[in-house]
Design a protein around this motif. Structure first.
Motif, PDB file in Angstrom:
ATOM      1  N   THR A   1     -92.776  91.599  18.247  1.00  0.00           N
ATOM      2  CA  THR A   1     -91.988  92.789  17.959  1.00  0.00           C
ATOM      3  C   THR A   1     -91.158  93.262  19.129  1.00  0.00           C
ATOM      4  O   THR A   1     -90.094  93.805  18.951  1.00  0.00           O
ATOM      5  N   MET A   2     -91.639  93.048  20.323  1.00  0.00           N
ATOM      6  CA  MET A   2     -90.988  93.671  21.461  1.00  0.00           C
ATOM      7  C   MET A   2     -90.120  92.695  22.247  1.00  0.00           C
ATOM      8  O   MET A   2     -89.609  93.016  23.306  1.00  0.00           O
TER       9      MET A   2
ATOM     10  N   PRO B   1     -81.019  87.829  13.364  1.00  0.00           N
ATOM     11  CA  PRO B   1     -81.625  88.731  14.348  1.00  0.00           C
ATOM     12  C   PRO B   1     -80.686  89.777  14.940  1.00  0.00           C
ATOM     13  O   PRO B   1     -81.086  90.912  15.169  1.00  0.00           O
TER      14      PRO B   1
ATOM     15  N   ASN C   1     -77.283  83.396  12.073  1.00  0.00           N
ATOM     16  CA  ASN C   1     -78.322  82.509  11.535  1.00  0.00           C
ATOM     17  C   ASN C   1     -77.739  81.771  10.330  1.00  0.00           C
ATOM     18  O   ASN C   1     -77.760  82.271   9.209  1.00  0.00           O
TER      19      ASN C   1
ATOM     20  N   GLY D   1     -97.451  95.568  14.810  1.00  0.00           N
ATOM     21  CA  GLY D   1     -97.018  96.812  15.431  1.00  0.00           C
ATOM     22  C   GLY D   1     -98.162  97.593  16.041  1.00  0.00           C
ATOM     23  O   GLY D   1     -97.963  98.665  16.573  1.00  0.00           O
TER      24      GLY D   1
ATOM     25  N   ALA E   1     -95.629 102.008  22.870  1.00  0.00           N
ATOM     26  CA  ALA E   1     -96.146 100.798  22.239  1.00  0.00           C
ATOM     27  C   ALA E   1     -97.654 100.701  22.471  1.00  0.00           C
ATOM     28  O   ALA E   1     -98.386 100.232  21.610  1.00  0.00           O
TER      29      ALA E   1
ATOM     30  N   LYS F   1     -88.189  83.551  10.319  1.00  0.00           N
ATOM     31  CA  LYS F   1     -87.341  83.580  11.496  1.00  0.00           C
ATOM     32  C   LYS F   1     -86.172  82.604  11.377  1.00  0.00           C
ATOM     33  O   LYS F   1     -85.042  82.930  11.702  1.00  0.00           O
TER      34      LYS F   1
ATOM     35  N   ALA G   1     -80.066  81.097   7.271  1.00  0.00           N
ATOM     36  CA  ALA G   1     -80.340  82.306   6.487  1.00  0.00           C
ATOM     37  C   ALA G   1     -79.114  82.696   5.674  1.00  0.00           C
ATOM     38  O   ALA G   1     -79.229  83.088   4.516  1.00  0.00           O
TER      39      ALA G   1
ATOM     40  N   ASN H   1     -87.222  91.527  22.436  1.00  0.00           N
ATOM     41  CA  ASN H   1     -85.876  91.703  22.930  1.00  0.00           C
ATOM     42  C   ASN H   1     -85.651  93.017  23.656  1.00  0.00           C
ATOM     43  O   ASN H   1     -84.540  93.379  23.968  1.00  0.00           O
TER      44      ASN H   1
ATOM     45  N   GLY I   1     -84.636  83.322   7.357  1.00  0.00           N
ATOM     46  CA  GLY I   1     -84.592  84.638   6.743  1.00  0.00           C
ATOM     47  C   GLY I   1     -83.697  85.623   7.471  1.00  0.00           C
ATOM     48  O   GLY I   1     -82.606  85.924   7.022  1.00  0.00           O
ATOM     49  N   ILE I   2     -84.162  86.082   8.614  1.00  0.00           N
ATOM     50  CA  ILE I   2     -83.454  87.179   9.269  1.00  0.00           C
ATOM     51  C   ILE I   2     -82.244  86.688  10.054  1.00  0.00           C
ATOM     52  O   ILE I   2     -82.204  85.543  10.493  1.00  0.00           O
TER      53      ILE I   2
ATOM     54  N   SER J   1     -99.302  92.035  20.566  1.00  0.00           N
ATOM     55  CA  SER J   1     -98.383  91.195  21.329  1.00  0.00           C
ATOM     56  C   SER J   1     -98.033  91.847  22.659  1.00  0.00           C
ATOM     57  O   SER J   1     -97.987  91.170  23.687  1.00  0.00           O
ATOM     58  N   THR J   2     -97.817  93.154  22.637  1.00  0.00           N
ATOM     59  CA  THR J   2     -97.443  93.847  23.869  1.00  0.00           C
ATOM     60  C   THR J   2     -98.562  93.737  24.893  1.00  0.00           C
ATOM     61  O   THR J   2     -98.318  93.465  26.071  1.00  0.00           O
TER      62      THR J   2
ATOM     63  N   ARG K   1     -84.537  92.437  14.455  1.00  0.00           N
ATOM     64  CA  ARG K   1     -85.467  91.734  15.337  1.00  0.00           C
ATOM     65  C   ARG K   1     -86.474  92.682  15.969  1.00  0.00           C
ATOM     66  O   ARG K   1     -87.518  92.255  16.437  1.00  0.00           O
ATOM     67  N   GLU K   2     -86.148  93.970  16.014  1.00  0.00           N
ATOM     68  CA  GLU K   2     -87.072  94.921  16.640  1.00  0.00           C
ATOM     69  C   GLU K   2     -88.177  95.371  15.696  1.00  0.00           C
ATOM     70  O   GLU K   2     -89.112  96.039  16.117  1.00  0.00           O
ATOM     71  N   LEU K   3     -88.091  94.978  14.421  1.00  0.00           N
ATOM     72  CA  LEU K   3     -89.123  95.378  13.471  1.00  0.00           C
ATOM     73  C   LEU K   3     -90.325  94.442  13.558  1.00  0.00           C
ATOM     74  O   LEU K   3     -90.198  93.304  13.994  1.00  0.00           O
ATOM     75  N   SER K   4     -91.469  94.925  13.106  1.00  0.00           N
ATOM     76  CA  SER K   4     -92.640  94.069  13.069  1.00  0.00           C
ATOM     77  C   SER K   4     -92.481  93.072  11.925  1.00  0.00           C
ATOM     78  O   SER K   4     -91.649  93.255  11.034  1.00  0.00           O
ATOM     79  N   GLY K   5     -93.293  92.017  11.959  1.00  0.00           N
ATOM     80  CA  GLY K   5     -93.177  90.948  10.961  1.00  0.00           C
ATOM     81  C   GLY K   5     -93.256  91.459   9.532  1.00  0.00           C
ATOM     82  O   GLY K   5     -92.478  91.057   8.670  1.00  0.00           O
TER      83      GLY K   5
END
Lengths: 508, 333
Positions: free
Chosen positions: B2-3, A352, B215, A40, A19, A346, B218, B5, A349-350, A44-45, A402-406
């Motif tokens: 992104t990270m 998670p 959700n 990505g 990352a 959030k 959604a 979780n 939409g998704i 954030s990291t 949820r692990e994907l970038s926005g």
């Protein structure tokens, strides 16, 4: 000058996926510092390492010259680092005072909370930022902007030396942003440093001193903002040539051939709803993008909700071709060929826990059904095709979304609707919170489908996107549709004038 | 974001080989089961005797069947407190039907009705629960509390509060029958688990149910018939509870409306949680729920077989739930 924060050579990987590699960040005391980069890129990291949410694999972090031992968010707070998240970490149902004082309540002799002192201190803290509100009222009764300011006030009252703002302005309107900026300037005057993360480059020029640019987990540059251009920043962020970008234009929505508008897809006539729509009329034809212009609260999202069957009509009518009867639920809207990409990725939409595949085909399930079962073969083929054609970056279709970038989450959601082959697609802020690269890609995808005959209703707070992208713009104000602008020929100035003009009229 | 979780990894400087706790937390149930089995083999007298196995299978079956239904309801983000009461209701109805003059005259039809009617009644209870939750937006815990209280009451009224004893070998087969030496209800559990797992993995309904739990907004905006899906979960759960009620009655050859399925809601919720179901919804590990039921049954049996009082066994059960929730929380970090 000694730096307040020095992070150098930071490395971090998650389960073998790198990352961050060699990321650096230097923040001087009292400066407003921005971090930019695509989703990505590792912003954030990096921040979560600074605030003790993650631990670094390698590298040095010093705070005020001493090596940092911060390993929990609480310790970061004690070290003077406060974070204001996109999603506020406050308690909306408790009073403003309780939120500001949480964990640090003044006590009486008997050990109970001294409410008088607490309210007084809260008022004092808020007054420093020019906020004058009833501190005994529930926090949730105030706007997001006020809530954000309360969070900042709380941070500063805890003697923060650095306030981190993650996409702080993404849910604010212009006026609220102005208030936030004045608070940032106030913080600066008091010697508090601000680390500012935003997708809106224009904002950086207004308040930031320096900017750190990240790409692929690395720090690729640190600039004094007054010495850079927007185009320069973007090209450094994307690692592309500035001229190439300039030639392509700043948004990907435009450039479509101005075809003759096709047959009408739907017509809304004088519709009103209980949610604040008063009198809105608009038509959408095949192969065109109709923009909804207006300020926050003018009724843009409400119009979308009414067209998608979420809010019942009080009066007026919607004539959607392809549907026989009245649209009363999302399921009926979908059956009539209408899709709705919501603004709040959030919350609306998704799903998670579910994979990219399951998220993408959620709306399509009824069509993938054979004898009650999901046709896995068709599903897999379809998902594979969209991952490829939309350029979704994922380790595989079984990866949890949820692990994907926005930006990639947004592409999956876009695919959810495109897979339905709708006639009408309502896009509510389709590129909000998405980095510049993904934004351009998403816009290009939309344009591609519009050229093939899709009708798009576009809601966007970015005038640039509306003006360049929409064939026509319906301007809304206070729940009324007041005028319509037609491209070519619309400029940002003209759109602003249309909105502002009608506001003056309203005032007169 | 992104990270968020990802697991927080260990500090870089830790030296030497380290025990990887994440493996334990991910397969906590399996490890717990192995530990209990080992303990029993060493301590409990006659544990390896086939009779022990049969007793445990016949007892775990009801918990497991209800736990499967409960897992579906929890996966929608709800909870069903009425399972025990619905067991009592269906368990009280069955003997009433096959001991009636009509059934005595037509044994085959009577037997069929005594299984079908109670289950239909149970399904109706599920429709009621689901309708309250999804159509009237009543909190699941409150909505199902209604049958939790009244279901057993109705059962007691139907039987005048009497213990109904009977001799009906055909019906008792449900609880005492054996195929290849193994209890009939053991097979039933396996069949039900496989069916429900298949539904959750391969059907549109299963996918939509998980989406609703994951959700709800959604899912609704994507055209998922949220209300219907939720009602479906409560109906399945109630139907399985009805079946479990019949099995209890069949095992005992007696029906005591005051006792059938008593505290079953807690066992079922515990089994689901131990099996890895998230209480906030979105996940439905069916075989996990079966594993959870087995663990709870074995702990009960272990304590009983070693002369520990029933009351203490209850405390142990609470301990398991706490542990399971703790492991679940730790895994989320």
């Amino acid at each position: 000058m000694q730096h307040l924060i020095e992070m150098s050579g930071i490395k971090k990987s998650f389960a073998g996926v790198v990352a961050l590699q060699n990321a650096n960040l230097h923040i001087a005391p009292g400066e407003v510092h921005a971090i930019i980069g695509q989703n990505g890129a590792g912003k954030s990291t990096l921040i979560k390492i600074l605030t003790g949410v993650y631990r670094r694999d390698a590298g040095e972090v010093t705070i005020n010259g001493t090596p940092s031992t911060v390993s929990t968010p609480r310790e970061a707070q004690d070290a003077g680092i406060a974070t204001i998240y996109q999603e506020l970490s406050l308690v909306p149902l408790r009073s403003v005072t309780e939120n500001v004082m949480m964990g640090y309540e003044p006590r009486t002799r008997f050990g109970t909370i001294d409410w008088k002192a607490a309210h007084k201190r809260t008022r004092e803290i808020l007054e420093r930022f020019g906020i004058d509100i009833d501190v005994k009222a529930q926090l949730g009764s105030y706007s997001t902007a006020i809530q954000q300011l309360v969070a900042i006030a709380r941070a500063v009252s805890l003697n923060a030396q650095l306030v981190i703002m993650d996409e702080a302005t993404s849910s604010l309107d212009d006026q609220e942003i102005e208030i936030l900026f004045s608070v940032v300037r106030e913080l600066k005057k008091e010697g508090v440093a601000v680390l500012y993360i935003s997708h809106f480059l224009d904002e950086l020029y207004q308040i930031c001193d320096r900017v750190t640019i990240m790409r692929d987990g690395q720090t690729v540059g640190q600039r004094v903002i007054s010495e850079t251009t927007k185009l320069g920043l973007i090209s450094e962020m994307l690692g592309r040539d500035p001229e190439e970008i300039e030639a392509a234009g700043m948004t990907g929505l435009g450039g479509g051939e101005k075809a003759e508008p096709g047959s009408s897809l739907f017509e809304a006539e004088n519709i009103s709803t209980a949610r604040g729509l008063k009198d809105v009329s608009l038509t959408l034809r095949k192969g065109e993008i109709v923009g909804l212009g207006g300020l926050l609260g003018s009724g843009r999202t409400e119009t979308a909700r009414a067209l998608f069957g979420l809010d019942g009509l009080k009066s007026g009518k919607i004539d959607a071709h392809g549907s026989s009867g009245q649209i009363g639920t999302p399921a009926e809207a979908i059956a009539a060929g209408v899709g709705f990409l919501t603004e709040d990725r959030k919350r609306e939409g998704i799903v998670p826990h579910m994979s990219v595949r399951e998220n993408m085909t959620l709306a399509l399930l009824p069509k993938l059904k054979t004898m009650g079962m999901v046709d896995r073969k068709r599903e897999t083929e379809l998902v594979e095709r969209f991952i490829k054609s939309l350029g979704i970056k994922t380790s595989g279709m079984e990866q949890p979304i949820r692990e994907l970038s926005g930006g990639n989450q947004q592409k999956v959601l876009l695919a959810r609707w495109l897979a339905l082959e709708p006639e009408v697609l309502i896009l509510d802020e389709p590129t909000r919170g998405v980095d510049v690269g993904a934004k351009f890609e998403i816009q290009s995808i939309i344009r591609e489908y519009v050229d093939k005959g899709l009708g798009v209703l576009l809601i966007s707070s970015e005038f640039e996107e509306l003006v360049e992208g929409a064939d026509r713009i319906v301007v809304l104000r206070d729940g009324f549709s007041i005028t319509e602008l037609e491209n070519p020929g619309v400029t940002e100035e003209a759109l602003i004038a249309a909105i502002a003009h009608h506001h003056e009229e309203a005032a007169a | 974001m992104t990270m968020d979780n990802n697991t927080v990894q260990n500090a870089p400087k830790s030296s030497g080989p380290k025990f990887d706790w994440s493996v334990v937390s991910r397969h906590g149930g399996v490890f717990a089961l192995i530990a209990i089995l080992l303990f029993n083999v060493l301590i409990t007298p006659n544990f390896l005797h086939p009779q022990t196995l049969f007793v445990n299978i016949s007892q775990v079956a009801t918990i497991a069947i209800v736990a499967v239904g409960m897992t579906l309801v929890i996966a929608t983000g709800g909870i069903d407190l009425s399972v025990g009461a619905i067991m009592a209701l269906s368990g009280a109805l069955a003997p009433l039907i096959f001991t009636s003059p009509f059934a005595e005259a037509n044994p085959e039809l009577g037997l069929a009705l005594s299984i079908i009617v109670p289950i239909i009644v149970a399904l109706a209870c599920g429709v009621f629960n689901g309708a309250l939750v999804s159509l009237l937006n009543v909190q699941p815990i409150v909505a199902t509390l209604i049958f939790f209280i009244s279901g057993r009451g109705i059962a007691l009224v139907l039987t005048n509060g009497n213990l109904q004893t009977f001799t009906n070998p055909a019906f008792s087969y449900l609880g005492t029958g054996k195929i290849l030496g193994f209890p009939f209800q053991g097979y039933l559990v396996v069949i039900i688990a496989i069916c429900v797992w298949w539904v959750m993995s391969y059907t549109v309904f299963g996918r939509q149910l998980l989406a609703v739990g994951g959700n709800e907004r959604a899912a609704e905006l994507s055209g998922v018939p949220v209300k219907r899906v939720k009602i479906g979960a409560y109906v399945i759960c109630a139907g399985l509870s009805g079946l479990a009620g019949l099995i209890v009655v069949a095992i005992n050859s007696a029906s005591d409306a005051a006792r059938i399925g008593n505290l079953m809601e807690l066992d079922a919720i515990a089994a689901a949680v131990v099996g890895g179901t998230l209480l906030q919804g979105g996940k439905a590990p069916i075989f996990g729920a079966i594993l959870g039921a087995v663990i709870i049954q074995l702990v009960k049996y272990t304590l009983l077989a070693n002369g520990v009082a029933d009351e203490v066994a209850l405390i142990a059960k609470a301990g398991i739930i706490v542990l399971a929730v703790y492991v679940q929380q730790a895994r989320k970090e």
